[in-house]
Each structure stands twice: as C-alpha cells, then as structure tokens.
Design a protein around this motif. Structure first.
Motif, PDB file in Angstrom:
ATOM      1  N   THR A 117       0.806  -1.219   0.000  1.00 46.49           N
ATOM      2  CA  THR A 117       0.000   0.000   0.000  1.00 46.49           C
ATOM      3  C   THR A 117       0.840   1.270   0.000  1.00 46.49           C
ATOM      4  O   THR A 117       0.311   2.352  -0.223  1.00 46.49           O
ATOM      5  CB  THR A 117      -0.953   0.047   1.210  1.00 46.49           C
ATOM      6  OG1 THR A 117      -0.176   0.022   2.409  1.00 46.49           O
ATOM      7  CG2 THR A 117      -1.922  -1.125   1.171  1.00 46.49           C
ATOM      8  N   LYS A 118       2.129   1.136   0.262  1.00 44.22           N
ATOM      9  CA  LYS A 118       3.018   2.302   0.236  1.00 44.22           C
ATOM     10  C   LYS A 118       4.143   2.063  -0.761  1.00 44.22           C
ATOM     11  O   LYS A 118       4.661   0.961  -0.886  1.00 44.22           O
ATOM     12  CB  LYS A 118       3.611   2.567   1.621  1.00 44.22           C
ATOM     13  CG  LYS A 118       2.565   3.001   2.617  1.00 44.22           C
ATOM     14  CD  LYS A 118       3.178   3.338   3.938  1.00 44.22           C
ATOM     15  CE  LYS A 118       2.060   3.759   4.900  1.00 44.22           C
ATOM     16  NZ  LYS A 118       2.576   4.050   6.222  1.00 44.22           N
ATOM     17  N   GLU A 143       1.084   6.762  -0.778  1.00 43.99           N
ATOM     18  CA  GLU A 143       0.138   5.802  -0.250  1.00 43.99           C
ATOM     19  C   GLU A 143      -1.169   5.931  -1.019  1.00 43.99           C
ATOM     20  O   GLU A 143      -1.634   7.045  -1.272  1.00 43.99           O
ATOM     21  CB  GLU A 143      -0.105   6.081   1.236  1.00 43.99           C
ATOM     22  CG  GLU A 143      -0.980   5.065   1.911  1.00 43.99           C
ATOM     23  CD  GLU A 143      -1.032   5.284   3.421  1.00 43.99           C
ATOM     24  OE1 GLU A 143      -1.628   4.442   4.084  1.00 43.99           O
ATOM     25  OE2 GLU A 143      -0.485   6.284   3.913  1.00 43.99           O
ATOM     26  N   ARG A 144      -1.729   4.816  -1.407  1.00 41.72           N
ATOM     27  CA  ARG A 144      -3.015   4.847  -2.096  1.00 41.72           C
ATOM     28  C   ARG A 144      -4.092   5.233  -1.100  1.00 41.72           C
ATOM     29  O   ARG A 144      -4.192   4.665  -0.016  1.00 41.72           O
ATOM     30  CB  ARG A 144      -3.330   3.491  -2.710  1.00 41.72           C
ATOM     31  CG  ARG A 144      -2.515   3.248  -3.976  1.00 41.72           C
ATOM     32  CD  ARG A 144      -2.960   2.016  -4.693  1.00 41.72           C
ATOM     33  NE  ARG A 144      -4.372   2.039  -5.047  1.00 41.72           N
ATOM     34  CZ  ARG A 144      -4.897   1.353  -6.054  1.00 41.72           C
ATOM     35  NH1 ARG A 144      -4.132   0.602  -6.800  1.00 41.72           N
ATOM     36  NH2 ARG A 144      -6.181   1.406  -6.297  1.00 41.72           N
ATOM     37  N   SER A 149      -3.375  -2.094  -2.657  1.00 41.16           N
ATOM     38  CA  SER A 149      -1.986  -2.244  -3.046  1.00 41.16           C
ATOM     39  C   SER A 149      -1.729  -1.468  -4.342  1.00 41.16           C
ATOM     40  O   SER A 149      -2.649  -1.251  -5.135  1.00 41.16           O
ATOM     41  CB  SER A 149      -1.684  -3.731  -3.267  1.00 41.16           C
ATOM     42  OG  SER A 149      -0.477  -3.900  -3.961  1.00 41.16           O
ATOM     43  N   PHE A 150      -0.483  -1.084  -4.558  1.00 41.05           N
ATOM     44  CA  PHE A 150      -0.124  -0.458  -5.832  1.00 41.05           C
ATOM     45  C   PHE A 150      -0.278  -1.426  -6.995  1.00 41.05           C
ATOM     46  O   PHE A 150      -0.253  -1.022  -8.137  1.00 41.05           O
ATOM     47  CB  PHE A 150       1.306   0.108  -5.770  1.00 41.05           C
ATOM     48  CG  PHE A 150       1.348   1.483  -5.215  1.00 41.05           C
ATOM     49  CD1 PHE A 150       1.220   2.580  -6.030  1.00 41.05           C
ATOM     50  CD2 PHE A 150       1.483   1.685  -3.853  1.00 41.05           C
ATOM     51  CE1 PHE A 150       1.231   3.869  -5.509  1.00 41.05           C
ATOM     52  CE2 PHE A 150       1.505   2.967  -3.313  1.00 41.05           C
ATOM     53  CZ  PHE A 150       1.369   4.046  -4.159  1.00 41.05           C
ATOM     54  N   ASP A 151      -0.451  -2.688  -6.716  1.00 35.21           N
ATOM     55  CA  ASP A 151      -0.739  -3.662  -7.754  1.00 35.21           C
ATOM     56  C   ASP A 151      -2.223  -3.966  -7.850  1.00 35.21           C
ATOM     57  O   ASP A 151      -2.649  -4.919  -8.460  1.00 35.21           O
ATOM     58  CB  ASP A 151       0.043  -4.958  -7.514  1.00 35.21           C
ATOM     59  CG  ASP A 151       1.486  -4.779  -7.897  1.00 35.21           C
ATOM     60  OD1 ASP A 151       1.757  -4.134  -8.921  1.00 35.21           O
ATOM     61  OD2 ASP A 151       2.359  -5.271  -7.172  1.00 35.21           O
ATOM     62  N   GLY A 152      -3.044  -3.110  -7.236  1.00 36.42           N
ATOM     63  CA  GLY A 152      -4.496  -3.279  -7.290  1.00 36.42           C
ATOM     64  C   GLY A 152      -5.063  -2.737  -8.587  1.00 36.42           C
ATOM     65  O   GLY A 152      -4.339  -2.451  -9.542  1.00 36.42           O
ATOM     66  N   GLU A 153      -6.352  -2.544  -8.625  1.00 35.65           N
ATOM     67  CA  GLU A 153      -7.031  -2.078  -9.823  1.00 35.65           C
ATOM     68  C   GLU A 153      -6.637  -0.649 -10.179  1.00 35.65           C
ATOM     69  O   GLU A 153      -6.350   0.150  -9.315  1.00 35.65           O
ATOM     70  CB  GLU A 153      -8.540  -2.127  -9.618  1.00 35.65           C
ATOM     71  CG  GLU A 153      -9.083  -3.514  -9.407  1.00 35.65           C
ATOM     72  CD  GLU A 153     -10.560  -3.489  -9.124  1.00 35.65           C
ATOM     73  OE1 GLU A 153     -11.256  -2.592  -9.621  1.00 35.65           O
ATOM     74  OE2 GLU A 153     -11.010  -4.377  -8.398  1.00 35.65           O
TER      75      GLU A 153
END
Length: 157
Positions: A117-118, A143-144, A149-153
């Motif tokens: 997430t970071k 941070e999203r 996660s930065f690998d999320g949608e």
C-alpha cells in the motif's frame, strides 16, 4: 563481448514466472527474456507518453511488487519519476516531477511496503541545499488513498 554490443549500459533487473526483465540505458529498451521457452521480446522505453505522463530518457531501476505491474524509474530528463507497465502492455505514469529543480535528476531507491500500500522512491539531487552542500537527496512516500496495493485495480482514466 556480446553483452557490450547487444545490451550496453544494462541496469535494473527483475524476474517473475520464468521471465527475466532488464533495461538498456544506452538503447532505451526493455528486454523480457522468457527463460523457459528461450524467447525474448523488446519494448522501447523512450516512446514519449506513458499513460498521462512523459518518459523520454533512460530507464533505470526495475521492480515488481506482487502483482502484474513492472515499475521502473527514469534517469534524467525534465520529468524524472516512476512509471509502470502492466501484463497487457498498458503503460502508466505513477508520478513525475515537473519543477525545474528536478530537471536532469534521477529517480532511484524504488521500494514497496510489505502489504504493497506504500511506495517509496528517491530523487538523488532535488536541487536543495543541506549543510552547505549543493545537492542532496530526498525520499518520498506514496500511499493509495483507497487502501489498496499499488498492484491493485487502476481507475482506467
């Protein structure tokens, strides 16, 4: 040697699912070597626009979090930052620095928190002054806001 002819100034390396990724700063090229099938693909890294951003200089560090995004940093130019390519080849500008103090700077030190997430990255110079030194580096934390996660949608904007 063949390396100096075909893959000059190689930096950044990552491996996932039998594929070895690396970049050539001199040829401005991303290489993906499929070690299981003895094949490879190439993709230029200086194609100008990536998503809504610019990428016109040398690729540097490569890193993959846990998902399908391959992140890379830019060395030099007017918009150093972090960029990503997903499994389909779609390209994204994650962040870029536009202020003149960042021109010709280098983004480095790319890392992710264990939960993804970071995201952390550094500028090597920043155009700042500390203790009389002309250059100093700075670390950034992203941070999203949605907690993913930065690998999320992606938002597909």
């Amino acid at each position: 040697t063949s390396q100096s002819i075909y893959f000059p100034n190689v930096e950044g390396i990552d491996f996932k699912d039998g594929v070895l990724y690396f970049v050539s700063k001199k040829k401005l090229m991303l290489y993906a070597l499929d070690l299981d099938n003895n094949t490879y693909t190439t993709s230029p890294t200086n194609g100008g626009l990536l998503g809504s951003g610019e990428f016109k200089n040398s690729p540097d560090q490569l890193i993959r979090n846990e998902g399908d995004f391959l992140y890379f940093t830019e060395d030099g130019g007017k918009t150093p930052g972090v960029y990503a390519v997903d499994a389909s080849g779609q390209r994204y500008a994650i962040f870029e620095a536009y202020a003149p103090m960042y021109f010709r700077d280098k983004t480095s030190g790319l890392a992710f928190s264990p939960d993804g997430t970071k995201m952390y990255a550094c500028f090597q110079d920043c155009g700042c002054e500390v203790s009389g030194e002309g250059d100093c580096g700075c670390m950034l934390e992203f941070e999203r806001l949605d907690g993913r996660s930065f690998d999320g949608e992606t938002l597909n904007l």
